[in-house]
Design a protein around this motif. Sequence first.
Motif, PDB file in Angstrom:
ATOM      1  N   ALA A   9       0.830  -1.209   0.000  1.00  0.00           N
ATOM      2  CA  ALA A   9       0.000   0.000   0.000  1.00  0.00           C
ATOM      3  C   ALA A   9       0.866   1.261   0.000  1.00  0.00           C
ATOM      4  O   ALA A   9       0.563   2.225  -0.707  1.00  0.00           O
ATOM      5  CB  ALA A   9      -0.938  -0.002   1.202  1.00  0.00           C
ATOM      6  N   ILE A  10       1.935   1.241   0.769  1.00  0.00           N
ATOM      7  CA  ILE A  10       2.849   2.388   0.782  1.00  0.00           C
ATOM      8  C   ILE A  10       3.453   2.575  -0.607  1.00  0.00           C
ATOM      9  O   ILE A  10       3.479   3.683  -1.138  1.00  0.00           O
ATOM     10  CB  ILE A  10       3.953   2.204   1.845  1.00  0.00           C
ATOM     11  N   ASN A  11       3.925   1.490  -1.207  1.00  0.00           N
ATOM     12  CA  ASN A  11       4.530   1.580  -2.542  1.00  0.00           C
ATOM     13  C   ASN A  11       3.513   2.055  -3.579  1.00  0.00           C
ATOM     14  O   ASN A  11       3.858   2.836  -4.475  1.00  0.00           O
ATOM     15  CB  ASN A  11       5.139   0.246  -2.960  1.00  0.00           C
ATOM     16  N   ARG A  12       2.289   1.589  -3.459  1.00  0.00           N
ATOM     17  CA  ARG A  12       1.228   2.030  -4.375  1.00  0.00           C
ATOM     18  C   ARG A  12       1.048   3.541  -4.291  1.00  0.00           C
ATOM     19  O   ARG A  12       0.988   4.231  -5.310  1.00  0.00           O
ATOM     20  CB  ARG A  12      -0.083   1.310  -4.018  1.00  0.00           C
ATOM     21  N   GLN A  13       0.984   4.055  -3.074  1.00  0.00           N
ATOM     22  CA  GLN A  13       0.768   5.493  -2.903  1.00  0.00           C
ATOM     23  C   GLN A  13       1.998   6.297  -3.313  1.00  0.00           C
ATOM     24  O   GLN A  13       1.865   7.369  -3.902  1.00  0.00           O
ATOM     25  CB  GLN A  13       0.348   5.806  -1.472  1.00  0.00           C
ATOM     26  N   LEU A  14       3.177   5.786  -3.029  1.00  0.00           N
ATOM     27  CA  LEU A  14       4.399   6.481  -3.441  1.00  0.00           C
ATOM     28  C   LEU A  14       4.425   6.655  -4.961  1.00  0.00           C
ATOM     29  O   LEU A  14       4.707   7.745  -5.463  1.00  0.00           O
ATOM     30  CB  LEU A  14       5.640   5.717  -2.966  1.00  0.00           C
ATOM     31  N   ALA A  15       4.101   5.606  -5.688  1.00  0.00           N
ATOM     32  CA  ALA A  15       4.083   5.688  -7.152  1.00  0.00           C
ATOM     33  C   ALA A  15       2.989   6.643  -7.633  1.00  0.00           C
ATOM     34  O   ALA A  15       3.205   7.444  -8.548  1.00  0.00           O
ATOM     35  CB  ALA A  15       3.877   4.292  -7.750  1.00  0.00           C
ATOM     36  N   HIS A  16       1.822   6.585  -7.019  1.00  0.00           N
ATOM     37  CA  HIS A  16       0.710   7.462  -7.390  1.00  0.00           C
ATOM     38  C   HIS A  16       1.083   8.926  -7.178  1.00  0.00           C
ATOM     39  O   HIS A  16       0.855   9.778  -8.048  1.00  0.00           O
ATOM     40  CB  HIS A  16      -0.517   7.076  -6.568  1.00  0.00           C
ATOM     41  N   TYR A  17       1.675   9.242  -6.036  1.00  0.00           N
ATOM     42  CA  TYR A  17       2.006  10.635  -5.733  1.00  0.00           C
ATOM     43  C   TYR A  17       3.157  11.129  -6.608  1.00  0.00           C
ATOM     44  O   TYR A  17       3.141  12.281  -7.048  1.00  0.00           O
ATOM     45  CB  TYR A  17       2.318  10.811  -4.249  1.00  0.00           C
ATOM     46  N   ALA A  18       4.131  10.263  -6.892  1.00  0.00           N
ATOM     47  CA  ALA A  18       5.231  10.655  -7.772  1.00  0.00           C
ATOM     48  C   ALA A  18       4.691  10.988  -9.168  1.00  0.00           C
ATOM     49  O   ALA A  18       5.126  11.964  -9.794  1.00  0.00           O
ATOM     50  CB  ALA A  18       6.274   9.548  -7.848  1.00  0.00           C
ATOM     51  N   TYR A  19       3.748  10.204  -9.636  1.00  0.00           N
ATOM     52  CA  TYR A  19       3.116  10.435 -10.941  1.00  0.00           C
ATOM     53  C   TYR A  19       2.481  11.820 -10.988  1.00  0.00           C
ATOM     54  O   TYR A  19       2.715  12.600 -11.921  1.00  0.00           O
ATOM     55  CB  TYR A  19       2.073   9.328 -11.163  1.00  0.00           C
ATOM     56  N   HIS A  20       1.681  12.142  -9.975  1.00  0.00           N
ATOM     57  CA  HIS A  20       0.979  13.421  -9.977  1.00  0.00           C
ATOM     58  C   HIS A  20       1.903  14.600  -9.670  1.00  0.00           C
ATOM     59  O   HIS A  20       1.726  15.679 -10.245  1.00  0.00           O
ATOM     60  CB  HIS A  20      -0.195  13.388  -9.010  1.00  0.00           C
ATOM     61  N   VAL A  21       2.868  14.428  -8.804  1.00  0.00           N
ATOM     62  CA  VAL A  21       3.816  15.519  -8.553  1.00  0.00           C
ATOM     63  C   VAL A  21       4.616  15.791  -9.825  1.00  0.00           C
ATOM     64  O   VAL A  21       4.898  16.949 -10.150  1.00  0.00           O
ATOM     65  CB  VAL A  21       4.719  15.227  -7.337  1.00  0.00           C
ATOM     66  N   GLY A  22       4.948  14.755 -10.573  1.00  0.00           N
ATOM     67  CA  GLY A  22       5.605  14.952 -11.861  1.00  0.00           C
ATOM     68  C   GLY A  22       4.751  15.803 -12.790  1.00  0.00           C
ATOM     69  O   GLY A  22       5.263  16.673 -13.508  1.00  0.00           O
ATOM     70  N   GLN A  23       3.437  15.584 -12.783  1.00  0.00           N
ATOM     71  CA  GLN A  23       2.544  16.410 -13.585  1.00  0.00           C
ATOM     72  C   GLN A  23       2.583  17.868 -13.111  1.00  0.00           C
ATOM     73  O   GLN A  23       2.615  18.788 -13.930  1.00  0.00           O
ATOM     74  CB  GLN A  23       1.104  15.887 -13.493  1.00  0.00           C
ATOM     75  N   ILE A  24       2.569  18.058 -11.807  1.00  0.00           N
ATOM     76  CA  ILE A  24       2.607  19.409 -11.233  1.00  0.00           C
ATOM     77  C   ILE A  24       3.879  20.127 -11.680  1.00  0.00           C
ATOM     78  O   ILE A  24       3.838  21.273 -12.131  1.00  0.00           O
ATOM     79  CB  ILE A  24       2.500  19.355  -9.690  1.00  0.00           C
ATOM     80  N   VAL A  25       5.010  19.451 -11.552  1.00  0.00           N
ATOM     81  CA  VAL A  25       6.292  20.057 -11.934  1.00  0.00           C
ATOM     82  C   VAL A  25       6.305  20.357 -13.431  1.00  0.00           C
ATOM     83  O   VAL A  25       6.704  21.449 -13.854  1.00  0.00           O
ATOM     84  CB  VAL A  25       7.481  19.150 -11.533  1.00  0.00           C
ATOM     85  N   PHE A  26       5.849  19.415 -14.242  1.00  0.00           N
ATOM     86  CA  PHE A  26       5.830  19.642 -15.684  1.00  0.00           C
ATOM     87  C   PHE A  26       4.961  20.845 -16.038  1.00  0.00           C
ATOM     88  O   PHE A  26       5.357  21.708 -16.835  1.00  0.00           O
ATOM     89  CB  PHE A  26       5.345  18.391 -16.429  1.00  0.00           C
ATOM     90  N   LEU A  27       3.772  20.906 -15.469  1.00  0.00           N
ATOM     91  CA  LEU A  27       2.894  22.047 -15.741  1.00  0.00           C
ATOM     92  C   LEU A  27       3.533  23.358 -15.286  1.00  0.00           C
ATOM     93  O   LEU A  27       3.446  24.374 -15.979  1.00  0.00           O
ATOM     94  CB  LEU A  27       1.529  21.857 -15.071  1.00  0.00           C
ATOM     95  N   GLY A  28       4.182  23.326 -14.121  1.00  0.00           N
ATOM     96  CA  GLY A  28       4.874  24.521 -13.651  1.00  0.00           C
ATOM     97  C   GLY A  28       5.938  24.971 -14.628  1.00  0.00           C
ATOM     98  O   GLY A  28       6.070  26.163 -14.936  1.00  0.00           O
ATOM     99  N   LYS A  29       6.673  24.015 -15.136  1.00  0.00           N
ATOM    100  CA  LYS A  29       7.734  24.319 -16.102  1.00  0.00           C
ATOM    101  C   LYS A  29       7.148  24.902 -17.385  1.00  0.00           C
ATOM    102  O   LYS A  29       7.673  25.876 -17.936  1.00  0.00           O
ATOM    103  CB  LYS A  29       8.522  23.041 -16.383  1.00  0.00           C
ATOM    104  N   VAL A  30       6.052  24.336 -17.867  1.00  0.00           N
ATOM    105  CA  VAL A  30       5.390  24.849 -19.064  1.00  0.00           C
ATOM    106  C   VAL A  30       4.882  26.275 -18.819  1.00  0.00           C
ATOM    107  O   VAL A  30       5.067  27.169 -19.657  1.00  0.00           O
ATOM    108  CB  VAL A  30       4.226  23.914 -19.494  1.00  0.00           C
ATOM    109  N   LEU A  31       4.255  26.488 -17.674  1.00  0.00           N
ATOM    110  CA  LEU A  31       3.676  27.803 -17.385  1.00  0.00           C
ATOM    111  C   LEU A  31       4.739  28.882 -17.193  1.00  0.00           C
ATOM    112  O   LEU A  31       4.533  30.031 -17.577  1.00  0.00           O
ATOM    113  CB  LEU A  31       2.772  27.717 -16.146  1.00  0.00           C
ATOM    114  N   ARG A  32       5.863  28.538 -16.623  1.00  0.00           N
ATOM    115  CA  ARG A  32       6.919  29.525 -16.365  1.00  0.00           C
ATOM    116  C   ARG A  32       7.850  29.710 -17.548  1.00  0.00           C
ATOM    117  O   ARG A  32       8.502  30.741 -17.667  1.00  0.00           O
ATOM    118  CB  ARG A  32       7.745  29.123 -15.134  1.00  0.00           C
ATOM    119  N   GLY A  33       7.947  28.721 -18.402  1.00  0.00           N
ATOM    120  CA  GLY A  33       8.801  28.836 -19.578  1.00  0.00           C
ATOM    121  C   GLY A  33      10.241  29.115 -19.197  1.00  0.00           C
ATOM    122  O   GLY A  33      10.821  28.463 -18.328  1.00  0.00           O
TER     123      GLY A  33
END
Length: 183
Positions: A125-149
């Motif tokens: 369960a811990i590993n499941r959540q770690l992978a899930h959160y890494a996936y979404h945090v990666g999206q957050i970082v990518f979007l931030g990078k796109v928005l800030r250019g």
Amino acid sequence: MESYLSSVIKQFQYYKQLGDKTFEQLSFEDLQNDISKDANSIAIITKHLAGNMLSRWTNFLSEDGEKDWRRRDLEFIDTYTSREELVMHWEKGWQCLFDAIASLHVTDLNKIIYIRNQGHTVLEAINRQLAHYAYHVGQIVFLGKVLRGADWQSLSIPKGGSTTYNDEKFSKEKKRQHFTDDL
């Protein structure tokens, strides 16, 4: 297994830190920007992550991880009225996670817990959540990078900086440490 628990806490802290450092670079309007039709903004991803964390980690060992009070579909509607509200919800989710993991003992890792009636060992369960959160945090970082250019401040080794980074790392003595210890 003691080292697993301390390592996984550091991993979760690392992903939280990536989100925190992304938020710092963005305005509230940026956080709410859904860059295309049907895309999730950083605010919506944050709301989903916090909702998931509160559901999964509240009474982690004794209740199903999908709580009956959770309204997952509503997590995909941005209702934040301020940056402070968004950050408060983000922090609340992470605090719930860190409190739950801090309460665990090595003997808990093979216990069975349930998420939507599917049995998982605590470790799974811990590993499941770690992978899930890494996936979404990666999206957050990518979007931030796109928005800030071009104004984006890198959260890892900047483009063209690998040689300098590696030279600095290899100039030090070998030692046992978690990769996030220097961040």
